[in-house]
Design a protein around this motif. Structure first.
Motif, PDB file in Angstrom:
ATOM      1  N   ILE A 248       2.523   3.116  10.115  1.00 17.57           N
ATOM      2  CA  ILE A 248       1.853   2.462   8.984  1.00 17.57           C
ATOM      3  C   ILE A 248       1.268   1.197   9.603  1.00 17.57           C
ATOM      4  O   ILE A 248       2.007   0.240   9.885  1.00 17.57           O
ATOM      5  CB  ILE A 248       2.835   2.115   7.842  1.00 17.57           C
ATOM      6  N   ALA A 249      -0.012   1.229   9.886  1.00  9.32           N
ATOM      7  CA  ALA A 249      -0.601   0.103  10.621  1.00  9.32           C
ATOM      8  C   ALA A 249      -2.103   0.020  10.397  1.00  9.32           C
ATOM      9  O   ALA A 249      -2.679   0.841   9.683  1.00  9.32           O
ATOM     10  CB  ALA A 249      -0.291   0.254  12.107  1.00  9.32           C
TER      11      ALA A 249
ATOM     12  N   TYR B  84       0.721   9.311   9.582  1.00  9.29           N
ATOM     13  CA  TYR B  84       0.308   7.909   9.681  1.00  9.29           C
ATOM     14  C   TYR B  84      -0.431   7.474   8.420  1.00  9.29           C
ATOM     15  O   TYR B  84      -0.933   8.311   7.661  1.00  9.29           O
ATOM     16  CB  TYR B  84      -0.600   7.706  10.904  1.00  9.29           C
ATOM     17  N   LEU B  85      -0.449   6.171   8.220  1.00 10.31           N
ATOM     18  CA  LEU B  85      -1.235   5.598   7.120  1.00 10.31           C
ATOM     19  C   LEU B  85      -2.018   4.425   7.696  1.00 10.31           C
ATOM     20  O   LEU B  85      -1.430   3.508   8.290  1.00 10.31           O
ATOM     21  CB  LEU B  85      -0.314   5.110   5.992  1.00 10.31           C
TER      22      LEU B  85
ATOM     23  N   LYS C 184       1.313  -0.104  -3.463  1.00 11.02           N
ATOM     24  CA  LYS C 184       1.953   1.130  -3.964  1.00 11.02           C
ATOM     25  C   LYS C 184       1.789   2.257  -2.929  1.00 11.02           C
ATOM     26  O   LYS C 184       2.739   2.997  -2.657  1.00 11.02           O
ATOM     27  CB  LYS C 184       1.282   1.509  -5.295  1.00 11.02           C
ATOM     28  N   ALA C 185       0.598   2.359  -2.344  1.00  5.05           N
ATOM     29  CA  ALA C 185       0.341   3.405  -1.347  1.00  5.05           C
ATOM     30  C   ALA C 185       1.225   3.186  -0.112  1.00  5.05           C
ATOM     31  O   ALA C 185       1.740   4.141   0.474  1.00  5.05           O
ATOM     32  CB  ALA C 185      -1.125   3.397  -0.955  1.00  5.05           C
TER      33      ALA C 185
ATOM     34  N   ALA D  67       4.156   5.696   1.205  1.00  2.00           N
ATOM     35  CA  ALA D  67       4.157   6.221   2.576  1.00  2.00           C
ATOM     36  C   ALA D  67       5.480   5.891   3.258  1.00  2.00           C
ATOM     37  O   ALA D  67       6.067   6.733   3.945  1.00  2.00           O
ATOM     38  CB  ALA D  67       2.995   5.616   3.353  1.00  2.00           C
ATOM     39  N   PHE D  68       5.960   4.665   3.062  1.00  2.00           N
ATOM     40  CA  PHE D  68       7.226   4.251   3.676  1.00  2.00           C
ATOM     41  C   PHE D  68       8.376   5.128   3.175  1.00  2.00           C
ATOM     42  O   PHE D  68       9.196   5.612   3.964  1.00  2.00           O
ATOM     43  CB  PHE D  68       7.489   2.770   3.362  1.00  2.00           C
ATOM     44  N   LYS D  69       8.399   5.338   1.854  1.00  2.00           N
ATOM     45  CA  LYS D  69       9.471   6.170   1.280  1.00  2.00           C
ATOM     46  C   LYS D  69       9.378   7.602   1.802  1.00  2.00           C
ATOM     47  O   LYS D  69      10.396   8.220   2.105  1.00  2.00           O
ATOM     48  CB  LYS D  69       9.369   6.172  -0.255  1.00  2.00           C
TER      49      LYS D  69
END
Lengths: 230, 130
Positions: free
Chosen positions: B18-19, B43-44, B53-54, B58-60
């Motif tokens: 996530i970066a 990846y996000l 929220k997005a 993604a983390f969850k």
């Protein structure tokens, strides 16, 4: 509190001078405690040192990526070109559990498998296997570190392909590398290739950081349990 | 705590990210990109339009997926969902907070260091001696 500390010090000193069998138990316990605290501090130092190296490597990678974008054009190097077709990652990780003999606490150990072919389905072969073994031996023994050292000079064999066995890069690896680069076109800037190598080095560093983190958390648990036990 | 949990042994696990765009692009060049059968990526890319929220979703998702071993998250992104990152304490997937182009790494914000900082406070040492 200072008196307590003083008493403890005298107790350790007297047993060191040959204070008898009954008093030997206490210094041994203190020694084990100290060992855990030292292990914790050492792993934390390693974590921070590796983070510092990672920052340097990533900075280099971003610079090379920006150079490639400059020479190829912003429309040819951007996130919109990323491959969204179904494919599995050629670089993956192996997670194993390091059992600790003298305690119940366990820690995860990460091993990087680079460029394992997605076609022949043999993860952990070739270069990937070597990297894993290399990381394992490195993380096994505590070493003196120098914060001022460049991350590139730390492991010269990884970046310079002239130094022998570890640098044997087989065709399969080259093929996978080219496949990864082909998202951005057939003829890509040499800077993009160097950026790829920089991010590969960053990935290796990240696996070392993950292992240092794991060691640090295990040592932290041990020290905390001892503190709560006293 | 982290060490107590059962660690699943995996022969091939993924690295999720996530970066920001450049960091994700760089690591995808290094071969960590994966698109599964449902066309979900590992990846996000976070930009100015990405909502908190997005990022949370993604983390969850990444923390619950069994085939992910490490999650790389830019520290400035982690700061946006700090409550989630700090409350996560499983050993696998391991969360690594990494620097980004505009935001250098700050150990004071790192969740793992905040967790172990407890040992350095005078109160914890004093309570340990009692």
């Amino acid at each position: 509190m200072e008196e307590e500390e003083e008493d403890r010090r005298t107790q350790i000193q007297s047993s060191d001078d040959g204070g008898g069998d009954t008093q030997n138990v206490e210094p041994n316990r203190v020694k084990v405690k100290d060992q855990h605290v030292l292990q914790f501090l050492d792993s934390m130092d390693e974590y921070l040192t590796q983070m510092d190296s990672l920052s340097t490597i990533l900075r280099q990678g971003w610079l090379e990526l920006a150079s490639a974008r400059h020479s190829m054009g912003a429309s040819r190097v951007n996130g919109a070109l990323l491959d969204l077709k179904i494919h599995s990652a050629p670089t993956s990780l192996r997670v194993s559990e390091d059992a600790v003999v003298d305690s119940e606490v366990e820690k995860a150990h990460f091993t990087l498998c680079k460029w394992a072919s997605s076609e022949n389905g043999k993860p952990g072969s070739g270069e990937g296997k070597f990297r894993g073994d290399n990381l394992r031996t490195k993380s096994g023994s505590p070493q003196l570190r120098n914060r001022s050292l460049s991350p590139f000079s730390e492991n010269p064999e990884k970046t310079s392909p002239q130094n022998g066995a570890p640098l044997v890069v087989d065709d399969q690896v080259q093929k996978e590398r080219s496949k990864s680069l082909s998202v951005f076109g057939t003829l890509v800037s040499p800077k993009l290739r160097t950026a790829q190598l920089s991010f590969e080095t960053a990935l290796e560093k990240l696996v070392e950081i993950a292992n240092a983190r794991s060691t640090m958390l295990r040592a932290f648990d041990q020290v905390r349990e001892e503190l709560e036990g006293t | 705590m982290a060490g107590r949990a059962q660690i699943p042994t995996k022969s091939s696990a993924l690295i999720a990210m996530i970066a920001d765009e450049d960091t994700v692009t760089g690591f995808l060049l290094a071969g960590v990109g994966n698109v599964d059968l449902r066309r979900k990526t590992n990846y996000l890319i976070v930009d100015s339009k990405t909502t908190v929220k997005a990022i949370e979703d993604a983390f969850k998702e990444f923390t619950t997926k069994e085939d992910i071993a490490i999650i790389l998250i830019s520290q400035y992104v982690a700061n946006m969902i700090r409550f989630l990152v700090d409350s996560y304490n499983k050993p696998v997937p391991a969360i690594l907070e990494i620097p980004s182009k505009d935001h250098p790494y700050d150990p004071a914000h790192d969740s793992v260091l905040s967790r172990v900082k407890y040992l350095f406070s005078a109160e914890s040492v004093a309570s340990g001696r009692r």
